[in-house]
Design a protein around this motif. Structure first.
Motif, short mmCIF file in Angstrom:
data_model
loop_
_atom_site.label_atom_id
_atom_site.label_comp_id
_atom_site.label_asym_id
_atom_site.label_seq_id
_atom_site.Cartn_x
_atom_site.Cartn_y
_atom_site.Cartn_z
N GLN A 195 -24.96 48.43 -50.67
CA GLN A 195 -25.60 47.49 -49.76
C GLN A 195 -24.74 47.23 -48.53
O GLN A 195 -25.25 47.12 -47.40
CB GLN A 195 -25.88 46.17 -50.49
N SER A 196 -23.42 47.13 -48.69
CA SER A 196 -22.52 46.89 -47.55
C SER A 196 -22.56 48.07 -46.58
O SER A 196 -22.67 47.90 -45.36
CB SER A 196 -21.09 46.67 -48.05
N ILE A 197 -22.51 49.30 -47.13
CA ILE A 197 -22.55 50.48 -46.26
C ILE A 197 -23.90 50.56 -45.53
O ILE A 197 -23.98 50.87 -44.33
CB ILE A 197 -22.30 51.75 -47.08
N THR A 198 -24.97 50.26 -46.29
CA THR A 198 -26.30 50.30 -45.68
C THR A 198 -26.42 49.29 -44.54
O THR A 198 -26.99 49.58 -43.48
CB THR A 198 -27.37 50.02 -46.75
N LEU A 199 -25.86 48.10 -44.75
CA LEU A 199 -25.91 47.08 -43.71
C LEU A 199 -25.17 47.51 -42.45
O LEU A 199 -25.65 47.35 -41.33
CB LEU A 199 -25.32 45.76 -44.24
N LEU A 200 -23.98 48.05 -42.63
CA LEU A 200 -23.19 48.48 -41.47
C LEU A 200 -23.89 49.61 -40.72
O LEU A 200 -23.95 49.61 -39.48
CB LEU A 200 -21.80 48.93 -41.93
N TYR A 201 -24.45 50.56 -41.47
CA TYR A 201 -25.14 51.66 -40.81
C TYR A 201 -26.42 51.19 -40.12
O TYR A 201 -26.75 51.64 -39.02
CB TYR A 201 -25.46 52.74 -41.84
N LEU A 202 -27.12 50.24 -40.75
CA LEU A 202 -28.33 49.69 -40.14
C LEU A 202 -28.01 48.97 -38.84
O LEU A 202 -28.72 49.09 -37.85
CB LEU A 202 -29.01 48.73 -41.12
N SER A 203 -26.92 48.20 -38.83
CA SER A 203 -26.55 47.50 -37.60
C SER A 203 -26.21 48.47 -36.48
O SER A 203 -26.44 48.20 -35.31
CB SER A 203 -25.35 46.58 -37.87
N HIS A 204 -25.68 49.64 -36.86
CA HIS A 204 -25.33 50.64 -35.84
C HIS A 204 -26.59 51.29 -35.26
O HIS A 204 -26.79 51.31 -34.03
CB HIS A 204 -24.42 51.70 -36.45
N ILE A 205 -27.46 51.81 -36.10
CA ILE A 205 -28.61 52.55 -35.58
C ILE A 205 -29.65 51.63 -34.98
O ILE A 205 -30.45 52.06 -34.13
CB ILE A 205 -29.25 53.42 -36.69
N ALA A 206 -29.68 50.35 -35.39
CA ALA A 206 -30.68 49.44 -34.84
C ALA A 206 -30.31 48.95 -33.46
O ALA A 206 -31.18 48.51 -32.70
CB ALA A 206 -30.89 48.25 -35.77
N THR A 207 -29.05 49.01 -33.11
CA THR A 207 -28.61 48.46 -31.82
C THR A 207 -28.01 49.52 -30.91
O THR A 207 -27.53 49.20 -29.83
CB THR A 207 -27.57 47.35 -32.05
N SER A 208 -28.01 50.79 -31.33
CA SER A 208 -27.47 51.87 -30.50
C SER A 208 -28.62 52.78 -30.10
O SER A 208 -29.54 53.03 -30.87
CB SER A 208 -26.41 52.65 -31.27
N TYR A 209 -28.51 53.31 -28.85
CA TYR A 209 -29.59 54.15 -28.33
C TYR A 209 -29.09 55.56 -28.01
O TYR A 209 -29.86 56.38 -27.54
CB TYR A 209 -30.20 53.51 -27.09
N GLN A 210 -27.82 55.82 -28.28
CA GLN A 210 -27.28 57.16 -28.09
C GLN A 210 -26.71 57.63 -29.43
O GLN A 210 -25.51 57.64 -29.66
CB GLN A 210 -26.18 57.17 -27.01
N LEU A 211 -27.60 57.96 -30.35
CA LEU A 211 -27.19 58.38 -31.69
C LEU A 211 -26.82 59.86 -31.69
O LEU A 211 -27.40 60.66 -30.95
CB LEU A 211 -28.34 58.13 -32.68
N ILE A 212 -25.86 60.21 -32.55
CA ILE A 212 -25.45 61.60 -32.62
C ILE A 212 -26.59 62.44 -33.17
O ILE A 212 -27.45 61.96 -33.92
CB ILE A 212 -24.19 61.75 -33.49
N ASP A 213 -26.61 63.71 -32.79
CA ASP A 213 -27.64 64.62 -33.24
C ASP A 213 -27.27 65.10 -34.65
O ASP A 213 -26.34 65.87 -34.83
CB ASP A 213 -27.75 65.79 -32.27
#
Length: 772
Positions: A195-213
């Motif tokens: 759950q902790s890892i999922t939360l951190l990853y969710l916060s990254h992809i939900a607020t970033s618009y230049q995601l790695i391919d």
């Protein structure tokens, strides 16, 4: 316990902080609807906090069944919230309220069954089974709908960057499901880590618009592993070769055998590794690493193309050869309409596809500001997801989406926005890499230079064509003008000759009439009779008036033909002017007009023609008398003018004649000195040389101007306006050189409205004090 109590407490604290971090990121950067994100973060934080309190025995004591129910409903709620978050994240419509109602009823029913009284017939183990059955049905309901949405959006959206964003959501969904699965299997501590890892990853992809391919990263990793494996096999093959040679060919020195094997494999190293590298590169589509040579070759191919249509067509072909893309379009900013009505129009010069039309961007739109101000490439992915483009109209989004422009690169020079390079999707299905975007930006810089050259050459060509057309039109107009001038010259010569002939022919009969009239007047019989005497006087006055008109015509003819005879002598202007005033005394007394002479005796001796000056002042005084009312005054002033202040560029004298007459309109100031020009309505003029508004042939001021110019001087008139009731008056200025040279130089231009050089009143107190 898998982990020690202290370590597990740290995990719970880390999970709690991760929840707070997600909540912070959501409310500082996320611009999507935040309600489900916020609820997810708050519920997750509560889950970690309650677990921590239970683990530390800081929470009120609860039964094992309630503990399981609490965490089961929490995990189920997290699943449901994440399901709603996924729909927002993937730009799907929000769920209908009926879904929220069904979920709420299932959840409330499960919790309500737990609190049934013990006397209930289904209490005990049956209640637990029913509760977990309801929770399981709810979980299956969420899982199936979430899976359907994910598959649908993945199959519908074929844009590479959008698919990449969907790929990034998959670990979040898997992690969230893993939390529930691991927890129900009895590994609650491991579920905390997930759950902790999922939360951190969710916060990254939900607020970033230049995601790695992810595709590119995975292929690069696979390529690296294959290259490593191939290298290992190559080295292992070397060891096996050494072992085989050592068994079959006994050699006393192992060092020689090792050196021979190393030498053999060193010789094969470059071709073998080139083959391995070429094979592994098939897994990834890389841009040619020779970026500089690509740019140089591209610029050389377009630098000598100056036709804009041909240039755009060639650029599209070159870019299509560099990049594996479906379509390329070049749009050019129409600078003639740029800013009109607050819009910028981009026009297609050469179309590679027939789908799209031109694009019109409002200047206030975020897309237009982005291209004009940030000058950065814009992907369709950013247009759909970046918060700064949320206010962009749907029509503009539809235009980019409908045409399949996955990436748009602006073309700029140093000062202005020139156009766009609109790139379609890559044929490989992969998104554009950073290196490819950088290369496109560099290509756009070269295109800007080519556009500038094309616009410059095109502008010069248009100017040259316009110049040629204007030159030909000017030649034709010049020919017509020359013919007209020759005709006017003939007419003018004819008119002058006619006037001269008529003047000479009139003078003879006038002389006879005047002579015989004088003889009659001298006869005693006629002189004795008053009525005959009056008739003779009238004949003499008429002939005298006619003689003046003929003399004026002859003078004008001499001025026009440049045949004036000058007799330059040294003279004082004061006696010349006084003599003229004396000759007009009768007219001045009849009209009760006073002429005041000021500062004339202080004027120096000048070199000029006395007789011609007498004609000049006679005409000017006569003109002032005719257009001044009775019982008025005429002021005559004289002053020295230094070389620096003189319009003649030399030491001069200036005479001003200011009356209080009817004045002259501003539009007439430059034409009163023309031949035959008369002020006002001719029919209203009276007869007589000095009567009020007396008529005449209109040659007096023309004679004045001609004589003054022959004497190398200047004359002009000043008047505020014309008014027969207000009498604003007029002021005539005459400037004559002190020493008459063959030619006069004019050091400064004259005031076009007055014909006089502009003089500072502070330096010219005499002129500034003249009354008009």
């Amino acid at each position: 316990m898998i982990f020690s109590p202290n370590f597990f407490s740290l995990l719970l604290i880390a999970g709690f902080l991760s929840s707070l971090w997600l909540l912070f990121k959501i409310y500082t950067r996320l611009t999507l609807r935040r309600i489900f994100f916020g609820l997810y973060a708050l519920l997750s934080a509560s889950w970690f906090l309650i677990w921590y309190l239970l683990d530390r025995d800081l929470f009120f004591p609860i039964s094992t069944e309630f503990n399981n129910l609490l965490f089961s409903t929490a995990i189920l709620s997290l699943h449901y919230l994440l399901f709603n978050i996924a729909r927002q994240y993937l730009r799907l419509p929000s769920l209908d309220r009926r879904y929220h109602l069904v979920f709420g009823l299932l959840l409330v029913s499960a919790i309500g069954l737990y609190f049934l009284p013990a006397s209930n017939p289904i209490a005990g183990r049956q209640i637990t089974q029913i509760i977990y059955f309801l929770l399981g049905v709810t979980w299956i309901f969420i899982f199936i709908f979430g899976l359907v949405d994910y598959v649908r959006i993945f199959g519908f959206d074929q844009k590479p960057m959008h698919q990449n964003r969907i790929f990034h959501w998959l670990p979040v969904a898997v992690g969230n499901i893993g939390v529930g699965v691991v927890y129900f299997l009895g590994y609650g501590q491991i579920s905390v880590i997930i759950q902790s890892i999922t939360l951190l990853y969710l916060s990254h992809i939900a607020t970033s618009y230049q995601l790695i391919d992810l595709k590119h990263s995975w292929r690069s990793f696979l390529r690296y592993m294959l290259f490593t494996a191939a290298s290992f096999v190559y080295l292992a093959l070397g060891v096996v070769t050494y072992s085989i040679l050592r068994l079959n060919f006994p050699i006393q020195s192992d060092l020689i055998l090792i050196a021979a094997v190393i030498l053999l494999f060193a010789l094969l190293l470059k071709p073998v590794f080139s083959l391995i590298n070429r094979f592994t590169r098939l897994l990834t589509v890389d841009l040619n690493e020779k970026t500089d040579s690509i740019l140089q070759e591209f610029f050389y191919s377009i630098r000598n193309i100056y036709d804009l249509n041909e240039l755009v067509r060639h650029i599209q072909i070159q870019i299509s050869q560099i990049f594996p893309v479906e379509n390329v379009e070049i749009l050019v900013v129409d600078h003639e309409t740029m800013g009109n009505h607050g819009k910028t129009r981009l026009t297609r010069i050469e179309k590679s596809t027939g789908r799209a039309t031109d694009l019109s961007l409002p200047d206030a739109d975020p897309v237009s500001r982005y291209f004009r101000e940030q000058r950065a490439p814009l992907s369709l992915y950013l247009l759909d997801y970046a918060p700064q483009f949320e206010t962009t109209p749907a029509a503009i989004r539809y235009w980019f989406d409908e045409n399949g422009f996955d990436l748009s690169v602006p073309i700029h020079n140093q000062a202005e926005w020139l156009g766009l390079i609109c790139m379609g999707p890559k044929t490989t299905g992969l998104p554009y890499t950073r290196e490819e975007v950088f290369l496109l930006v560099s290509i756009a810089d070269r295109v800007a230079l080519a556009f500038e050259h094309a616009r410059l050459v095109g502008g010069l060509t248009r100017l040259n064509n316009e110049y040629q057309r204007a030159y030909r039109a000017l030649e034709k107009a010049n020919d017509r003008l020359q013919r007209t001038v020759r005709q006017l010259e003939k007419l003018d010569r004819f008119k002058s000759d006619l006037i001269t002939v008529l003047s000479h022919e009139l003078r003879t009969p006038m002389t006879l009439i005047a002579g015989y009239a004088q003889l009659l007047a001298d006869e005693p019989d006629i002189a004795a009779k008053d009525e005959w005497k009056i008739l003779c006087a009238g004949i003499l006055t008429g002939t005298e008036r006619l003689e003046d008109i003929v003399s004026a015509i002859l003078d004008m003819s001499s001025i026009t033909a440049n045949t004036l005879e000058l007799k330059i002598t040294d003279l004082h202007l004061d006696p010349v002017i006084r003599q003229v005033v004396e000759s007009l005394q009768e007219a001045l007394q009849n009209r009760q007009i006073d002429i005041q002479l000021n500062s004339l005796k202080t004027l120096p001796v000048i070199q000029s023609d006395e007789k011609l000056l007498e004609k000049v002042f006679f005409q000017l005084f006569s003109n002032s008398i005719k257009y001044s009312p009775d019982d008025s005054q005429i002021l005559v002033d004289g002053r020295m003018v230094t070389q620096s202040n003189s319009p003649l560029g030399e030491e001069s004298v200036e005479i001003t004649i200011a009356d209080r007459g009817i004045g002259i309109d501003q539009d007439d100031l430059e034409v009163v000195f023309e031949k035959l020009y008369q002020v006002g309505v001719v029919e209203e003029h009276s007869s007589g040389k000095t009567k009020y508004k007396g008529g005449g042939p209109g040659l007096g001021l023309a004679i004045v101007k001609g004589i003054i110019q022959e004497l190398h001087g200047q004359v002009w008139v000043e008047s505020r306006r014309a008014g027969e009731n207000t009498y604003p008056g007029s002021t005539f200025h005459i400037v004559l050189p002190v020493k008459r040279e063959p030619t006069s130089s004019y050091s400064e231009p004259l005031d076009r409205s007055t014909g006089k050089k502009k003089v500072n009143p502070a330096e010219d107190p005499v002129s500034s004090g003249v009354q008009e």
